[in-house]
Motif scaffolding. Sequence first.
Motif, mmCIF file in Angstrom:
data_model
loop_
_atom_site.group_PDB
_atom_site.id
_atom_site.type_symbol
_atom_site.label_atom_id
_atom_site.label_comp_id
_atom_site.label_asym_id
_atom_site.label_seq_id
_atom_site.Cartn_x
_atom_site.Cartn_y
_atom_site.Cartn_z
ATOM 1 N N VAL A 176 -5.472 3.141 6.533
ATOM 2 C CA VAL A 176 -4.420 4.100 6.900
ATOM 3 C C VAL A 176 -4.938 5.531 6.786
ATOM 4 O O VAL A 176 -4.677 6.374 7.666
ATOM 5 N N LEU A 177 -5.671 5.826 5.729
ATOM 6 C CA LEU A 177 -6.221 7.183 5.564
ATOM 7 C C LEU A 177 -7.193 7.523 6.691
ATOM 8 O O LEU A 177 -7.217 8.657 7.179
ATOM 9 N N PHE B 121 0.504 3.992 -3.124
ATOM 10 C CA PHE B 121 -0.241 5.208 -2.826
ATOM 11 C C PHE B 121 0.578 6.143 -1.942
ATOM 12 O O PHE B 121 1.395 5.697 -1.126
ATOM 13 N N ASP B 122 0.349 7.428 -2.112
ATOM 14 C CA ASP B 122 1.010 8.448 -1.292
ATOM 15 C C ASP B 122 0.247 8.560 0.022
ATOM 16 O O ASP B 122 -0.746 9.278 0.127
ATOM 17 N N LEU B 123 0.702 7.845 1.049
ATOM 18 C CA LEU B 123 -0.016 7.753 2.311
ATOM 19 C C LEU B 123 0.599 8.657 3.376
ATOM 20 O O LEU B 123 1.821 8.839 3.414
ATOM 21 N N ARG C 153 3.239 5.402 6.977
ATOM 22 C CA ARG C 153 3.876 4.305 6.249
ATOM 23 C C ARG C 153 3.713 3.004 7.014
ATOM 24 O O ARG C 153 4.288 2.840 8.095
ATOM 25 N N TYR D 297 -9.473 4.110 -6.859
ATOM 26 C CA TYR D 297 -8.181 3.483 -6.568
ATOM 27 C C TYR D 297 -7.206 3.482 -7.747
ATOM 28 O O TYR D 297 -6.033 3.163 -7.576
ATOM 29 N N ARG E 67 -4.892 0.787 2.301
ATOM 30 C CA ARG E 67 -4.864 2.221 1.999
ATOM 31 C C ARG E 67 -5.988 2.954 2.715
ATOM 32 O O ARG E 67 -5.768 3.986 3.372
ATOM 33 N N ASP E 68 -7.225 2.440 2.583
ATOM 34 C CA ASP E 68 -8.365 3.121 3.172
ATOM 35 C C ASP E 68 -8.277 3.180 4.692
ATOM 36 O O ASP E 68 -8.646 4.179 5.315
ATOM 37 N N ALA F 176 0.811 -1.222 0.000
ATOM 38 C CA ALA F 176 0.000 0.000 0.000
ATOM 39 C C ALA F 176 0.842 1.269 0.000
ATOM 40 O O ALA F 176 0.594 2.202 -0.774
ATOM 41 N N GLY F 177 1.847 1.326 0.874
ATOM 42 C CA GLY F 177 2.662 2.531 0.970
ATOM 43 C C GLY F 177 3.608 2.741 -0.188
ATOM 44 O O GLY F 177 4.182 3.824 -0.338
#
Length: 399
Positions: A358-359, A38-40, A43, A333, A355-356, A34-35
């Motif tokens: 972490v956001l 995507f720009d998270l 990390r 996505y 991703r979702d 994921a990291g």
Amino acid sequence: MEQTESGAAPPTLGVGMVGYAFMGAAHSQGWRTAGRVFDLPLRPVLAAVAGRDAAAVRAAADRHGWAAAETDWRALVARDDVQLVDVCTPGDSHAEIAVAALEAGKHVLCEKPLANSVAEAEAMVRAAEAAAARGQVAMVGFNYRRVPALSYARRLVADGRLGELRHVRVTYLQDWLVDPGFPLTWRLEREHAGSGALGDLGAHAVDLAQYLAGEPLVGVSALTETFVRERPLLAGASAGLSGAASGGAYGEVTVDDAALFTGRLASGALASFEATRMAAGRKNALRLEINGEKGSLAFDLERLNELSFHDHTEPADTAGFRRILVTEPGHPYLEGWWPPGHALGYEHTFVHQARDLVLAIASGTAPAPSFADGLQVQRVLAAVEESARKNAVYTSVQE
């Protein structure tokens, strides 16, 4: 969470995972990737994985990139380098692990179905609500919501492109239990799995129906059946989808092989569902269709980059189902992946799930699907089982 030495690098989010078999491997892929895609704002770091077999969990850690291995999930929850606990165990341990992790101040991701009973799921929701007041989040892992085509389908429904909904149909068919010689794994024992095809596959079907429609099921009428009632006892440990028979000894199958049910959504729309692990030739056939006053949508997991859409407001001489290739940068996505037309696969749903979550953690917002969403699915499954016990009597879903 710790800041890395480089000022440009995001803070880390230490992930600890309990369980390392099929779902553990899939979740590992998600956290590992994921990291990088995507720009998270945080990390993910694969801090530790837990399992009861020391050699097997160490091998899994090495294979999937986990920094440490534990043989006691309580030790994993207590680790200072773990801020999020990912629960990938059989359903009979979901509630105990998730509640303990939330009470220890950790964020939690828990595989579906949320629990083995409504009571367990309710306890998990109470723990999640208390944790939310402390700034923690809890999410249940219905990964098919993260198929870009299905996320896009939800957008079309929410935008009113189908108008008032009339019908929702979902079938989820597999064949890995057709052979009566397949051994008695934990997925065939109620005390571990909670239910059979109903919880394993039907939970996905129910969640997708409610997610795409944007409303809950309020009642069901159901039939279930166990076609093979005894199976060879298992020789050694198993991930639940494979294994070798011990030879000679048999044990009782205590879950359903198949579930068939109809339902009514809150708006009055009708729904139908079929979940089975006894459909010869079907490996992972998840299919759905939604019909509304203005149009229809159809999806097939075996063609997961495609969505079929019919706009019934178009002139009849040109109207018909159109194939939408859901690989454009504006689709859900897809901003993190490849140029248009380059297909994604099953494993990407777990990357999107990570991703979702972490956001949500970084923004302090409630993730979806929440534990409350998982409880709603559990209540539908309970109503299905109650209806089946009463030979398909219409049964209201508990509120």
